[in-house]
Design a protein around this motif. Sequence first.
Motif, PDB file in Angstrom:
ATOM      1  N   THR A 288       0.833  -1.212   0.000  1.00 33.26           N
ATOM      2  CA  THR A 288       0.000   0.000   0.000  1.00 33.26           C
ATOM      3  C   THR A 288       0.860   1.252   0.000  1.00 33.26           C
ATOM      4  O   THR A 288       1.875   1.328   0.696  1.00 33.26           O
ATOM      5  CB  THR A 288      -0.927   0.003   1.242  1.00 33.26           C
ATOM      6  N   LYS A 289       0.472   2.242  -0.807  1.00 33.76           N
ATOM      7  CA  LYS A 289       1.213   3.505  -0.868  1.00 33.76           C
ATOM      8  C   LYS A 289       1.062   4.268   0.450  1.00 33.76           C
ATOM      9  O   LYS A 289       0.015   4.208   1.100  1.00 33.76           O
ATOM     10  CB  LYS A 289       0.692   4.374  -2.018  1.00 33.76           C
ATOM     11  N   SER A 290       2.092   5.030   0.782  1.00 33.50           N
ATOM     12  CA  SER A 290       2.097   5.721   2.081  1.00 33.50           C
ATOM     13  C   SER A 290       0.936   6.705   2.213  1.00 33.50           C
ATOM     14  O   SER A 290       0.336   6.817   3.284  1.00 33.50           O
ATOM     15  CB  SER A 290       3.426   6.432   2.296  1.00 33.50           C
ATOM     16  N   PHE A 291       0.575   7.409   1.124  1.00 29.93           N
ATOM     17  CA  PHE A 291      -0.516   8.392   1.245  1.00 29.93           C
ATOM     18  C   PHE A 291      -1.854   7.712   1.489  1.00 29.93           C
ATOM     19  O   PHE A 291      -2.756   8.289   2.108  1.00 29.93           O
ATOM     20  CB  PHE A 291      -0.570   9.310   0.012  1.00 29.93           C
ATOM     21  N   GLU A 292      -1.993   6.460   1.024  1.00 26.29           N
ATOM     22  CA  GLU A 292      -3.221   5.705   1.291  1.00 26.29           C
ATOM     23  C   GLU A 292      -3.292   5.314   2.772  1.00 26.29           C
ATOM     24  O   GLU A 292      -4.366   5.272   3.361  1.00 26.29           O
ATOM     25  CB  GLU A 292      -3.284   4.447   0.419  1.00 26.29           C
ATOM     26  N   LEU A 293      -2.127   5.034   3.349  1.00 20.15           N
ATOM     27  CA  LEU A 293      -2.091   4.654   4.763  1.00 20.15           C
ATOM     28  C   LEU A 293      -2.462   5.824   5.661  1.00 20.15           C
ATOM     29  O   LEU A 293      -3.081   5.644   6.708  1.00 20.15           O
ATOM     30  CB  LEU A 293      -0.704   4.113   5.125  1.00 20.15           C
ATOM     31  N   VAL A 294      -2.076   7.042   5.255  1.00 17.32           N
ATOM     32  CA  VAL A 294      -2.461   8.234   6.023  1.00 17.32           C
ATOM     33  C   VAL A 294      -3.984   8.339   6.067  1.00 17.32           C
ATOM     34  O   VAL A 294      -4.563   8.662   7.109  1.00 17.32           O
ATOM     35  CB  VAL A 294      -1.838   9.506   5.404  1.00 17.32           C
ATOM     36  N   LYS A 295      -4.631   8.046   4.933  1.00 19.02           N
ATOM     37  CA  LYS A 295      -6.097   8.091   4.885  1.00 19.02           C
ATOM     38  C   LYS A 295      -6.719   7.039   5.797  1.00 19.02           C
ATOM     39  O   LYS A 295      -7.861   7.172   6.229  1.00 19.02           O
ATOM     40  CB  LYS A 295      -6.588   7.866   3.450  1.00 19.02           C
ATOM     41  N   LYS A 296      -5.940   5.974   6.087  1.00 18.20           N
ATOM     42  CA  LYS A 296      -6.421   4.908   6.975  1.00 18.20           C
ATOM     43  C   LYS A 296      -6.006   5.180   8.431  1.00 18.20           C
ATOM     44  O   LYS A 296      -6.042   4.295   9.271  1.00 18.20           O
ATOM     45  CB  LYS A 296      -5.862   3.548   6.521  1.00 18.20           C
ATOM     46  N   ASN A 297      -5.585   6.421   8.698  1.00 22.61           N
ATOM     47  CA  ASN A 297      -5.232   6.861  10.057  1.00 22.61           C
ATOM     48  C   ASN A 297      -4.023   6.132  10.645  1.00 22.61           C
ATOM     49  O   ASN A 297      -3.973   5.829  11.831  1.00 22.61           O
ATOM     50  CB  ASN A 297      -6.427   6.726  11.007  1.00 22.61           C
ATOM     51  N   LEU A 298      -3.043   5.874   9.789  1.00 23.68           N
ATOM     52  CA  LEU A 298      -1.746   5.390  10.250  1.00 23.68           C
ATOM     53  C   LEU A 298      -0.783   6.572  10.141  1.00 23.68           C
ATOM     54  O   LEU A 298      -0.614   7.144   9.063  1.00 23.68           O
ATOM     55  CB  LEU A 298      -1.258   4.209   9.399  1.00 23.68           C
TER      56      LEU A 298
END
Length: 241
Positions: free
Chosen positions: A74-84
Amino acid sequence: MTENVLKISGLKIAYGGIQAVKGIDLEVNKGELVTLIGANGAGKTTTLKAITGTLPNCRVEGQIHYSGQQITDTKSFELVKKNLAMVPEGRGVFTRMTILENLLMGAYTRNDKDAINADIDKWFSVFPRLKERSSQLAGTLSGGEQQMLAMARALMNHPKLLLLDEPSMGLSPIMVEKIFEVVRTVSAQGVTILLVEQNARLALQAAHRAYVMDSGLITMSGNAMEMLDDPKVREAYLGEG
């Protein structure tokens, strides 16, 4: 039943012919503060970068599950959206933005303006030094102030998992105590934390559980307070023979 927020299984990471991480298993449960300690070069930061999708070109094997989902590719910006959220080693603040602008960047995936403003007030109350300097450029802050800002910015994301990479590095003893006071406060509020830290004593005193990493392998794990009394840990990481 405990709920895994993070579960790493058989993680191996190689840069060319160098095996930095050699097949580790690690988990962090909801509401826990788990610390990963070890010497420089043990593979701790590489492990965090694998979780956040910020590794340079390298070979990664194994599985990383976050909130029950496989996130290895998973791309890092997608993980930010998942509250990581991660506070990287070296802080990584936006030096040409003000403190306030940095905090707003931490909330860029949100659109609840009133709640964002309430969160800014909340973290300004935790870090009054930031409030005093809210219109100051982040690049003009001291190292300790930048660390406070990096933590507050990450917390603006309402993280389900907060990764902290060496938060005490390069700070004065007084500032180190302040940063760990905040880590304990955030943990007490129920935020799940994985802490990588060279100050093993403070990390173990703050954490619920701990893992020891050495040369790319997990060599020990267990209750953090019990590890403080373990002769091998005391000798290797606490400077006591």
